[in-house]
Structures are given as structure tokens and as C-alpha cells.
Motif scaffolding. Structure first.
Motif, PDB file in Angstrom:
ATOM      1  N   ASN A   1       4.110 -12.496 -50.563  1.00 11.73           N
ATOM      2  CA  ASN A   1       3.152 -12.022 -49.559  1.00 11.73           C
ATOM      3  C   ASN A   1       2.476 -10.757 -50.065  1.00 11.73           C
ATOM      4  O   ASN A   1       2.979 -10.090 -50.976  1.00 11.73           O
ATOM      5  N   PRO A   2       1.328 -10.410 -49.498  1.00  7.22           N
ATOM      6  CA  PRO A   2       0.569  -9.266 -50.021  1.00  7.22           C
ATOM      7  C   PRO A   2       1.101  -7.908 -49.589  1.00  7.22           C
ATOM      8  O   PRO A   2       0.557  -6.872 -50.012  1.00  7.22           O
ATOM      9  N   PHE A   3       2.138  -7.875 -48.762  1.00  2.12           N
ATOM     10  CA  PHE A   3       2.629  -6.611 -48.238  1.00  2.12           C
ATOM     11  C   PHE A   3       3.774  -6.030 -49.070  1.00  2.12           C
ATOM     12  O   PHE A   3       4.269  -4.947 -48.768  1.00  2.12           O
ATOM     13  N   GLY A   4       4.185  -6.756 -50.096  1.00  2.00           N
ATOM     14  CA  GLY A   4       5.234  -6.256 -50.966  1.00  2.00           C
ATOM     15  C   GLY A   4       6.578  -6.149 -50.298  1.00  2.00           C
ATOM     16  O   GLY A   4       7.422  -5.349 -50.698  1.00  2.00           O
ATOM     17  N   ILE A   5       6.786  -6.961 -49.275  1.00  2.00           N
ATOM     18  CA  ILE A   5       8.016  -6.900 -48.480  1.00  2.00           C
ATOM     19  C   ILE A   5       8.719  -8.255 -48.562  1.00  2.00           C
ATOM     20  O   ILE A   5       8.108  -9.288 -48.295  1.00  2.00           O
ATOM     21  N   PRO A   6      10.008  -8.253 -48.868  1.00  3.88           N
ATOM     22  CA  PRO A   6      10.726  -9.541 -48.922  1.00  3.88           C
ATOM     23  C   PRO A   6      11.186  -9.985 -47.550  1.00  3.88           C
ATOM     24  O   PRO A   6      12.338  -9.806 -47.171  1.00  3.88           O
TER      25      PRO A   6
ATOM     26  N   MET B   1      15.684  -7.339 -40.529  1.00  3.63           N
ATOM     27  CA  MET B   1      15.936  -7.661 -41.931  1.00  3.63           C
ATOM     28  C   MET B   1      15.183  -6.713 -42.860  1.00  3.63           C
ATOM     29  O   MET B   1      15.712  -6.280 -43.892  1.00  3.63           O
ATOM     30  N   ILE B   2      13.954  -6.373 -42.475  1.00  5.00           N
ATOM     31  CA  ILE B   2      13.137  -5.496 -43.313  1.00  5.00           C
ATOM     32  C   ILE B   2      13.714  -4.085 -43.352  1.00  5.00           C
ATOM     33  O   ILE B   2      13.813  -3.460 -44.410  1.00  5.00           O
ATOM     34  N   VAL B   3      14.116  -3.575 -42.189  1.00  2.83           N
ATOM     35  CA  VAL B   3      14.704  -2.235 -42.135  1.00  2.83           C
ATOM     36  C   VAL B   3      16.015  -2.209 -42.911  1.00  2.83           C
ATOM     37  O   VAL B   3      16.267  -1.289 -43.707  1.00  2.83           O
ATOM     38  N   GLN B   4      16.875  -3.204 -42.690  1.00  2.00           N
ATOM     39  CA  GLN B   4      18.155  -3.219 -43.383  1.00  2.00           C
ATOM     40  C   GLN B   4      17.966  -3.368 -44.888  1.00  2.00           C
ATOM     41  O   GLN B   4      18.679  -2.737 -45.680  1.00  2.00           O
ATOM     42  N   GLY B   5      16.999  -4.180 -45.280  1.00  2.00           N
ATOM     43  CA  GLY B   5      16.720  -4.319 -46.706  1.00  2.00           C
ATOM     44  C   GLY B   5      16.254  -3.017 -47.325  1.00  2.00           C
ATOM     45  O   GLY B   5      16.649  -2.662 -48.448  1.00  2.00           O
TER      46      GLY B   5
ATOM     47  N   ILE C   1      16.721   1.570 -62.099  1.00  2.00           N
ATOM     48  CA  ILE C   1      16.501   0.150 -61.798  1.00  2.00           C
ATOM     49  C   ILE C   1      15.672  -0.034 -60.529  1.00  2.00           C
ATOM     50  O   ILE C   1      14.727  -0.837 -60.501  1.00  2.00           O
ATOM     51  N   ILE C   2      16.010   0.676 -59.479  1.00  2.00           N
ATOM     52  CA  ILE C   2      15.340   0.537 -58.181  1.00  2.00           C
ATOM     53  C   ILE C   2      14.551   1.809 -57.880  1.00  2.00           C
ATOM     54  O   ILE C   2      15.108   2.920 -57.888  1.00  2.00           O
ATOM     55  N   SER C   3      13.258   1.657 -57.588  1.00  2.00           N
ATOM     56  CA  SER C   3      12.406   2.819 -57.314  1.00  2.00           C
ATOM     57  C   SER C   3      12.393   3.152 -55.828  1.00  2.00           C
ATOM     58  O   SER C   3      12.703   2.296 -54.986  1.00  2.00           O
ATOM     59  N   PRO C   4      12.009   4.380 -55.465  1.00  2.00           N
ATOM     60  CA  PRO C   4      11.892   4.740 -54.047  1.00  2.00           C
ATOM     61  C   PRO C   4      10.907   3.869 -53.272  1.00  2.00           C
ATOM     62  O   PRO C   4      11.035   3.721 -52.059  1.00  2.00           O
ATOM     63  N   GLU C   5       9.932   3.284 -53.977  1.00  3.89           N
ATOM     64  CA  GLU C   5       8.927   2.475 -53.291  1.00  3.89           C
ATOM     65  C   GLU C   5       9.553   1.275 -52.583  1.00  3.89           C
ATOM     66  O   GLU C   5       9.021   0.797 -51.569  1.00  3.89           O
ATOM     67  N   ALA C   6      10.667   0.798 -53.086  1.00 14.23           N
ATOM     68  CA  ALA C   6      11.332  -0.336 -52.445  1.00 14.23           C
ATOM     69  C   ALA C   6      11.803   0.022 -51.044  1.00 14.23           C
ATOM     70  O   ALA C   6      11.916  -0.851 -50.175  1.00 14.23           O
ATOM     71  N   THR C   7      12.094   1.287 -50.814  1.00 14.67           N
ATOM     72  CA  THR C   7      12.455   1.762 -49.475  1.00 14.67           C
ATOM     73  C   THR C   7      11.221   2.115 -48.667  1.00 14.67           C
ATOM     74  O   THR C   7      11.088   1.728 -47.498  1.00 14.67           O
ATOM     75  N   LEU C   8      10.289   2.843 -49.277  1.00 14.70           N
ATOM     76  CA  LEU C   8       9.100   3.306 -48.556  1.00 14.70           C
ATOM     77  C   LEU C   8       8.225   2.150 -48.093  1.00 14.70           C
ATOM     78  O   LEU C   8       7.600   2.223 -47.026  1.00 14.70           O
ATOM     79  N   ASN C   9       8.162   1.062 -48.872  1.00 14.16           N
ATOM     80  CA  ASN C   9       7.370  -0.100 -48.459  1.00 14.16           C
ATOM     81  C   ASN C   9       7.875  -0.678 -47.142  1.00 14.16           C
ATOM     82  O   ASN C   9       7.095  -1.135 -46.301  1.00 14.16           O
ATOM     83  N   GLY C  10       9.208  -0.688 -46.965  1.00 16.24           N
ATOM     84  CA  GLY C  10       9.765  -1.184 -45.711  1.00 16.24           C
ATOM     85  C   GLY C  10       9.343  -0.340 -44.531  1.00 16.24           C
ATOM     86  O   GLY C  10       9.005  -0.862 -43.459  1.00 16.24           O
ATOM     87  N   LEU C  11       9.336   0.966 -44.718  1.00 17.74           N
ATOM     88  CA  LEU C  11       8.915   1.862 -43.643  1.00 17.74           C
ATOM     89  C   LEU C  11       7.423   1.719 -43.366  1.00 17.74           C
ATOM     90  O   LEU C  11       6.982   1.720 -42.203  1.00 17.74           O
ATOM     91  N   ASN C  12       6.613   1.582 -44.415  1.00 19.94           N
ATOM     92  CA  ASN C  12       5.179   1.364 -44.223  1.00 19.94           C
ATOM     93  C   ASN C  12       4.910   0.105 -43.412  1.00 19.94           C
ATOM     94  O   ASN C  12       4.006   0.076 -42.561  1.00 19.94           O
ATOM     95  N   TYR C  13       5.682  -0.947 -43.691  1.00 19.94           N
ATOM     96  CA  TYR C  13       5.539  -2.189 -42.934  1.00 19.94           C
ATOM     97  C   TYR C  13       5.792  -1.937 -41.450  1.00 19.94           C
ATOM     98  O   TYR C  13       5.012  -2.357 -40.589  1.00 19.94           O
ATOM     99  N   ILE C  14       6.880  -1.274 -41.126  1.00 16.21           N
ATOM    100  CA  ILE C  14       7.210  -0.988 -39.727  1.00 16.21           C
ATOM    101  C   ILE C  14       6.120  -0.138 -39.086  1.00 16.21           C
ATOM    102  O   ILE C  14       5.802  -0.306 -37.902  1.00 16.21           O
ATOM    103  N   PHE C  15       5.515   0.741 -39.841  1.00 16.25           N
ATOM    104  CA  PHE C  15       4.498   1.644 -39.304  1.00 16.25           C
ATOM    105  C   PHE C  15       3.106   1.025 -39.243  1.00 16.25           C
ATOM    106  O   PHE C  15       2.170   1.697 -38.826  1.00 16.25           O
ATOM    107  N   GLY C  16       2.935  -0.232 -39.677  1.00 13.26           N
ATOM    108  CA  GLY C  16       1.636  -0.866 -39.470  1.00 13.26           C
ATOM    109  C   GLY C  16       1.079  -1.692 -40.595  1.00 13.26           C
ATOM    110  O   GLY C  16       0.093  -2.416 -40.401  1.00 13.26           O
ATOM    111  N   CYS C  17       1.653  -1.619 -41.797  1.00 18.05           N
ATOM    112  CA  CYS C  17       1.117  -2.395 -42.908  1.00 18.05           C
ATOM    113  C   CYS C  17       1.788  -3.769 -42.927  1.00 18.05           C
ATOM    114  O   CYS C  17       2.692  -4.047 -43.726  1.00 18.05           O
ATOM    115  N   HIS C  18       1.330  -4.638 -42.014  1.00 15.91           N
ATOM    116  CA  HIS C  18       1.931  -5.953 -41.803  1.00 15.91           C
ATOM    117  C   HIS C  18       0.854  -6.921 -41.319  1.00 15.91           C
ATOM    118  O   HIS C  18      -0.263  -6.509 -40.992  1.00 15.91           O
TER     119      HIS C  18
END
Length: 842
Positions: free
Chosen positions: A708-713, A724-728, A742-759
Motif C-alpha cells: 500500500n502507498p502508506f508504508g504501513i503493514p 495492529m498498526i499501533v502494536q506493530g 537493522i530497524i530505523s525510527p521511521e518504522a515507528t513514526l510511520n505508524g503514528l503518522n497513519y493514526i494521525f491522518g496519513c491513511h
């Protein structure tokens, strides 16, 4: 002759506003033309929550789902727990452009077929019977089509040319009928409290005729229905349920077969209509150095524009262009096309707006403090409002009085309840059916938009909050909480960190279950369906007096009551719940140490007791809910880890290591959080052994992100995916801390961005009160007021088959989209602080 004139009049109305193109059956097996879709049982009744308003014949009208529940039903305005037909066959005939569905009511051995066929500028809906209507359903069965009230509020209608207005608030008429005439609801339950009078209420039609025009003044909502068989009856379903819809109905005649109901439906579609673009982004804003990507959602027939612009809002009110960049085509996802716009290069603090074509967004900040208070409404307001057994005050407002002083009775054996609860042949406790269980009127939270206690959610909340205390030591204090006097006052500091007081509140309930019942219970809920749908102050759901079988119903001696309204504890033992409570209590014992030492000791004592019980008398590890069973990841793993951390006893650490690697092989996505949290407590070779699993997890994450284009699994289901998105995102936080290479901070911040409106579907923040555009109509206990609870987090997008994402902003009664739940809220508190931790300058 009169009816002929009406049909001619209707034809003239229709011809002046006809569809610009004919409906066609598409590859996704629904009927489509620009501006209008007809789904025919693409979504079916599940039989679990019965009528979820997401089944049958449905309309998507100019991008909005406005019609649902087109089916043969047994009441004029069916409620959630009324009988539903099950689909026995669905036939899509592409050659003849028809969809036919066979429906079956098992209780009445009643079969019918619903057939939808394009015709002229609209389509026909026909109900076909091979056998006459059963005698028991004569005068009861009819074909219903339900129209979303918020789509038609204060709009007009014409029934056989006679005008009317769709009322903003229901005002009758209704009629009282003898209970013997009512079609029984699920399991013998009743949504109506008749106070022993053996009666019920049904709405009466507010209009009747053969030609019905809905909202003829509104090009986006105009629909006409013509019946060539029986009368069209218009009802307001909100007369007996606040979540009811406007219903158009034709009764099925007795002693007839063949086509017994036939409607011609003609929707209006705006010529060359295209859905307006949606620019999705974080309503809360961005940190200066984080990656910033907006997503533009387009109608599939829209032509992408080449650029998106970013403007800075100056102090004098003017706009300065900060960046113009390429709108990169991502592709199609479900029914929409998507573009992306990367504006990460803009780092200067300020207020900004995005512009795509003629669409300009709400303003949002770029600043290093955007996350600092994003979680506080959830801790300050939402969680206090959900606190059970407490009077909760906020300034001039009382959210609710002190409820459930009468908690609780042992649920009776061999009982199928509602909302997924049931009891087996034994209570698995020392209590007999309907015996009062002492000591339970303490602690806990209302699970969601209803007022039950669900232990699984409580385990998650206590664990999430305890993690937040351990990791971030949040000393924030804005709430007065007095456990001794069961009183809460919002926006009144009391000198104690609110986080600790909430951990204490949840722990009190979990300890009470172990102490008084002997193990974690599935939940505690009212016995009557007419209580369960209660909206308003929780104190009024029961009479707050313990049940006394020696008194008559509604009789009281001042200290007890003959009314059987006390909540029931469903006590059949579920090992996954007991292990969950074990982990939560062990973790809470560390958080509470130094604040409430006695409760901390009790928590650890009962955590060990729960562990011992599951080892001394093990049963199959599975989760049951309603008629469904899910095999769970091994919940003994986090229990072993938390007991090891709290006790330092080697047997728990040994058991954790025995189970962990096999669990990672079987359930990597769900189990890796326990594995990574264990790193500080084991030798260095443990982390080395874990590294390949982290690499595999990252590869899986990257593959899912490309979907998907939002970068969220996220994956789609019949409940929004925000949990699921918050827990992930939380899992990604722990991994980013332990394995930054191995894992960048963006993997966490993308989840928060989704909750805040990027969905998808909209750009609204799913946290009420957070961001410049957030949820203000949600499924809280005040949903009948079309209101919200500040800091509540909703489930998010509901994905309707085959391709329609939805999250209503004007209709709160879809729980799968808009119901606040406590476990998402507590996880969100942790996630917001995790984002702060990852982005703060070291």
C-alpha cells in the motif's frame, strides 16, 4: 389509473435526472457507473454480531455508502440482535448482468431469493419465493432497504407526490403490541425493557405509497423507488434504537409464489462525477528531521496532476511557497489511485499547508515538540472517563456517577449470552449460578463504548501502562484520583503521577479476580440485552443494589433489590487470559513498587499463583469467543519473561528460553516483541541468536509495506486495523532501540503518522482532540449525542468487500470503525512517547 399516473409522473422526474451511464457488472462483481455502485451481498451477515449494518444490497452514492441491509427481514426496523437471513447461494451471471442471492431463515425454514438486474437508467430488485410465506411470518416478512440517516437528515422526500422531511430527530409514530406477536430476538434475549408487561414497541410508517423520491433537491443523494407490487412503507428506525436507519419496506404477500416484491430503483448520478482528491498527512505534524510523505488519493477515473506544493503560513496570515515537487504515481490500491509527495527536505519549524490542484489541507506544524502532548488527552480524559466503580467529574460536568456497587453475580451454567460471552456446564468456581461474588466492585475500566469489563483488554492496558512507566517514567499529573472514596476529578492534579494511578486501578480489578474467583475471568457484563445497549450515565445501567432473590422484581429493602440486573461474571477458565493476567500483574508489581507496596506484593503473589495454576492443571491453549476459536501465539512466553524479571527466579527464565525460539519460528510477527524486550536480562549470546529473526522480521515488514502507498503493514478485516498498526509500531520501537542498524525510527513514526491522518478514505486524525482535524463523532458511551471522548482512539478503517474503505465521520454507530477501546488507547500512550524517545536529541 391513479397508479398509472403516478408511474408516468415518476418517469418524468427520473428522465430529467437520469444516470449519465448505465450500470454494468464489473470484475469485482458489483454494479457500477460513475457516481453510483450497487453491492449485492458482497458483504454478508456474520451471525456473530448479527446485524452490523454492513450486509445485503448496499449503495455507494457519490463515494459515500448511503444504503445497507437490502434483504428480506422480519421486522419493519430491525435492530442489531434481530433475526438475520443467512446466504445459502450467491450467483453472479455476467452474461445476463444479474446477481441473485438465496436467503434462508433456519428458525422458520423460510427461503427466498433476491435478484438485482440493471434496467434502463437504474435497476430492479425482485424478491422471489418458490414456496408461499410460512403462516408464522405472514404480516411480518418484507423486503427492507435501509438509508443512512445522516445522509438524509433534514432533506425532503415525495411519496406519491406528497412532500415530507426526513426528521433530524425521531418523533414517531409508534405502536405498542403484545409480546406474543414479536419475532424472537437472538437467544431469547430482548432489546426492550417492558417491565413485565409482555409488550413491545414497533414504529409505524411515516409515509406510504408506490412512488418514492428521496432528496430530490440534492443531486448527490437523489434516489427514486417505484413498487409494481405492494406499497412502499417508510419508517424511522431510530424510534426504537438510536442506531436505526430510515427503512423503506414492502410487505411480502401471503399465499403467493414467484416474484412477490419488485422495485425499480433509479439513482441520480452527477454527470462525469469524480471523487475529490484526498491529501493524507499527519494532522499532528512532523518532527523537523523525520521523513515526511503525503499521500494523494484519487478517483480511479481521475487524471493525476504533476505536482504538489507546500506552503508556510506566516505570522501575518500570508502564505509562502516552501516547496513544489513531483506527485509520484504509486498505483492503484483497492478502488482508488494514489500519488505520493515527499517533503522531507523542509525542516524549518513553522505552520504549513499542502496543496494539490484546488485542494488545500488544514494547517499542521513542523516542530521538535509535535509529539510532546499528543498522548496527554488520552491519559487525562479518556482513561478517567472509562474508569469503572468511580464517580468521574470534569469541572462543571459529571461524566458518570459511581456505577456497579452491586458487582457481580456468578453467570449461570450452560448459557449462551450476547457479545460473545457464554458459560459451559460448570462455573469452575466455588460459586453457584447467580450467587453473589464478593469483593469485585473495585478498579477496572469500561472496555469500550459499552460498560462491560473484558479481562483480555485489562491485561493489555495494565501491561501497556506499566511498560510506559518503566520505559519513560511519565510523571505527568493532571487528575485527582481517590480510590478510598471512589472519586475522580479531571484537570485537578493531586501530586501523584496519573500513570501510576491508572496502573493501580487496573491492577485492583485483576487482583480481585484472582483473589475472589480463583483465576482470570472472560469478562463481567450485564445479563439483559435491554441493559447492554444502554447509552448515558453508567450508574443507571443497574440499580446499584445487590440482587436479592427473596424480593420481587423492582422491589427493594433499601440495601438490596429483587431486580436481576447485577452484572454477571463469566468464569470458565481460559489459560490465555490467566497467563495474560499473570504477565500484566508481574509487570505491574514492578511499576507499583514504592507507590503502593501492598498492591505490588499482591500483584506478584497472584501472578505466581496464576502461573502455578496453569502448570498444575494445564488445558489446551486456545482463545474462544462466541462460536469462534483462534489458536493464539504462546502467551506463556510473556508470562514467563515478566515473572523472571520480577522474581529473578531461574525457572521462569529457563521456561522462557525453552518456549521463545519455537514461538518465533511459528509466530514471528507477534512474538518478537517479547524476544527483544528480554535482551537486557540474558547473556550477550541471546541477542546474537535473535539477530537473524530481526532481519527476517524486517524483510517481512518491507514486503508488507509495498502492498500500500502508506508504508504501513496493515491487513484488512471486519474491525479497523489501528490496534495492529499501533502494536506493530511499538514492536518496531523496541527493535529500533535494540537493533538500530537493522530497524530505523521511521518504522515507528510511520505508524503514528497513519493514526494521525496519513491513511485511506480521509485524512482525519483517529485520536479525538489530537491534530487540527480529528474524530469528533465516535462510538463512545455518549455516541447518541453524536459526540466524542477526548483522547479516545478509534479502530479506523473498515474494509467492505470487495474494495471499499470506510470510516464514517457523521455516523458514530459503526463500532468496527469508530468504537473507542481501552487497549488501543493505552498502547497509543506508549507509542506517542516511543516516538518522542526515538526523535529527541541525545
Amino acid at each position: 389509473m391513479h397508479r398509472l399516473l403516478l408511474f408516468l409522473l415518476g418517469s418524468l422526474i427520473i428522465s430529467s435526472t437520469a444516470l449519465c451511464q448505465k450500470l454494468k457488472l464489473n470484475e469485482s462483481e458489483y454494479f457500477e457507473t460513475p457516481g453510483f455502485n450497487v453491492l449485492v451481498f458482497s458483504n454478508q451477515y456474520t451471525g456473530f454480531f448479527f446485524d452490523e449494518k454492513t450486509a445485503g444490497v448496499e449503495f455507494i452514492h457519490h463515494g459515500v455508502r448511503t444504503v445497507t441491509n437490502g434483504a428480506v427481514r422480519l421486522r419493519p426496523t430491525p435492530e442489531q440482535w434481530d433475526q438475520i437471513p443467512m446466504v445459502t447461494k450467491r450467483t453472479v451471471d455476467k452474461e445476463h448482468q444479474t446477481i441473485e442471492v438465496s436467503l434462508h431463515y433456519k428458525e422458520y425454514e423460510f427461503d427466498s431469493r433476491v435478484k438485482v438486474t440493471p434496467k434502463g437508467d437504474g435497476f430492479t430488485i425482485a424478491v422471489v419465493l418458490d414456496k408461499p410465506l410460512p403462516k408464522s411470518l405472514e404480516g411480518k416478512a418484507g423486503f427492507n432497504l435501509e438509508f443512512l440517516p445522516s445522509a438524509y437528515f433534514e432533506k425532503t422526500f415525495l411519496m406519491d407526490g406528497k412532500p415530507g422531511i426526513f426528521p433530524f430527530y425521531p418523533n414517531g409514530p409508534v405502536t405498542v403490541k403484545p409480546l406474543r406477536d414479536k419475532v424472537p430476538q437472538f437467544g431469547g434475549h430482548s432489546t426492550f425493557d417492558d417491565r413485565g408487561r409482555n409488550e413491545y414497541v414497533d414504529p409505524e410508517p411515516i409515509a406510504e405509497g408506490h412512488m418514492f423520491a428521496l432528496a430530490p433537491e440534492d443531486p448527490e443523494r437523489f434516489v427514486t423507488i417505484a413498487s409494481s407490487t405492494g406499497s412502499l412503507l417508510l419508517y424511522d428506525g431510530r424510534n426504537n434504537a438510536q442506531n436505526g436507519w430510515f427503512v423503506v419496506r414492502t410487505m411480502i404477500p401471503s399465499n403467493k409464489t414467484g416474484t412477490v416484491v419488485e422495485w425499480t430503483v433509479t439513482p441520480h448520478a452527477i454527470e462525469n462525477w469524480k471523487r475529490k482528491p484526498i491529501v493524507s498527512y499527519s494532522q499532528a505534524g512532523y518532527m523537523p528531521d523525520q521523513k515526511k510523505v503525503a499521500v494523494v488519493e484519487l478517483d480511479k477515473n481521475d487524471t493525476p496532476l504533476p505536482t504538489v506544493s507546500l506552503y508556510k503560513v506566516e505570522a501575518n496570515g500570508s502564505l509562502t511557497k516552501a516547496l513544489t515537487g513531483s506527485a509520484v504515481v504509486w498505483g492503484k490500491y483497492f478502488r482508488y489511485k494514489y500519488l505520493t509527495f515527499d517533503f522531507s527536505a523542509v525542516k524549518n519549524p513553522g505552520v504549513y499547508m499542502l496543496e494539490y490542484g484546488d485542494q488545500r489541507t488544514q494547517p499542521f506544524p513542523i516542530n521538535s515538540t509535535v509529539y510532546d502532548n499528543s498522548w496527554q488527552l488520552t491519559l487525562d480524559v479518556y482513561l478517567p472517563v472509562q474508569m469503572d466503580h468511580m464517580l468521574v467529574n470534569e469541572a462543571y460536568r459529571v461524566w458518570h456517577g459511581r456505577p456497579y456497587k452491586d458487582d457481580c453475580l456468578q453467570a449461570p451454567v450452560n448459557h449462551q449470552h450476547f457479545d460473545g460471552y457464554r458459560m459451559g456446564p460448570t462455573t469452575e468456581t466455588k460459586y453457584a449460578s447467580l450467587e453473589h461474588i464478593p469483593g469485585m466492585a473495585v478498579g477496572g475500566w469500561f472496555d469500550a463504548g459499552d460498560f462491560d469489563i473484558q479481562t483480555g483488554s485489562h491485561n493489555a492496558v495494565v501491561s501497556n501502562l506499566s511498560q510506559a512507566w518503566t520505559m519513560f517514567h511519565l510523571t505527568h499529573d493532571e487528575t485527582f484520583i481517590d480510590q478510598k472514596n471512589n472519586f475522580v476529578d479531571i484537570h485537578r492534579p493531586d501530586g501523584v503521577p496519573d500513570l501510576l494511578q491508572q496502573i493501580e486501578h487496573g491492577t485492583l480489578q485483576l487482583v480481585a479476580q484472582q483473589k475472589n474467583i480463583g483465576h482470570a475471568v472472560v469478562g463481567i457484563i450485564v445479563p439483559n440485552l435491554h441493559q447492554y445497549h444502554h447509552l448515558g450515565d453508567a450508574i443507571n445501567e443497574t440499580d446499584n443494589l445487590p440482587y436479592n432473590s427473596k424480593l420481587k422484581p423492582y422491589e427493594t429493602d433499601g440495601v438490596s433489590s429483587g431486580t436481576l440486573d447485577d452484572r454477571w461474571a463469566f468464569t470458565n477458565r481460559q489459560p490465555w487470559l490467566n497467563y495474560g493476567s499473570c504477565a500484566a500483574l508481574a509487570e505491574a508489581s514492578r511499576a507499583l513498587k514504592g507507590y503502593n507496596d501492598q498492591l505490588a506484593e499482591e500483584a506478584l503473589h497472584y501472578a505466581i499463583g496464576a502461573w502455578n495454576k496453569e502448570h498444575d492443571s494445564p488445558v489446551k491453549m486456545e482463545m474462544t469467543w462466541g462460536d469462534s476459536t483462534w489458536i493464539m501465539p504462546n502467551v506463556e512466553v510473556p508470562a514467563a519473561l515478566q515473572l523472571y524479571i520480577s522474581t529473578k527466579e531461574e525457572k521462569y527464565g529457563k521456561r522462557f528460553l525453552e518456549l521463545m525460539w519455537d514461538d518465533l519460528d511459528k509466530n514471528l510477527e507477534m512474538s518478537i516483541i517479547s524476544a527483544v524486550r528480554a535482551i537486557p536480562y540474558f547473556p550477550a549470546d541471546y541477542k546474537t541468536k535473535l539477530t537473524p529473526y530481526v532481519v527476517k522480521y524486517k524483510n517481512n515488514l518491507e514486503a508488507l509495506k509495498k502492498e500500500n502507498p502508506f508504508g504501513i503493514p496493515f491487513r484488512m478485516r471486519n474491525w479497523g486495523g489501528n490496534q495492529m498498526i499501533v502494536q506493530g509500531a511499538i514492536t518496531n520501537y523496541y527493535l529500533a532501540k535494540a537493533f538500530p542498524e537493522i530497524i530505523s525510527p521511521e518504522a515507528t513514526l510511520n505508524g503514528l503518522n497513519y493514526i494521525f491522518g496519513c491513511h485511506p478514505y480521509s485524512n482525519i486524525s483517529f485520536v479525538s482532540g489530537v491534530g487540527t482535524h480529528s474524530k469528533k463523532v465516535a462510538y463512545g458511551n455518549n455516541r447518541a449525542n453524536f459526540s466524542f471522548i477526548p483522547g479516545g482512539v478509534v479502530p479506523g478503517l473498515l474494509m467492505l468487500n470487495p474494495d471499499f474503505p470506510e470510516n464514517k465521520e457523521d455516523w458514530p454507530f459503526f463500532w468496527g470503525e469508530n468504537e473507542y477501546v481501552i487497549d488501543i488507547a493505552s498502547a497509543y500512550i506508549f507509542l506517542a512517547n516511543a516516538a518522542i524517545d526515538l526523535t529527541q536529541k541525545k
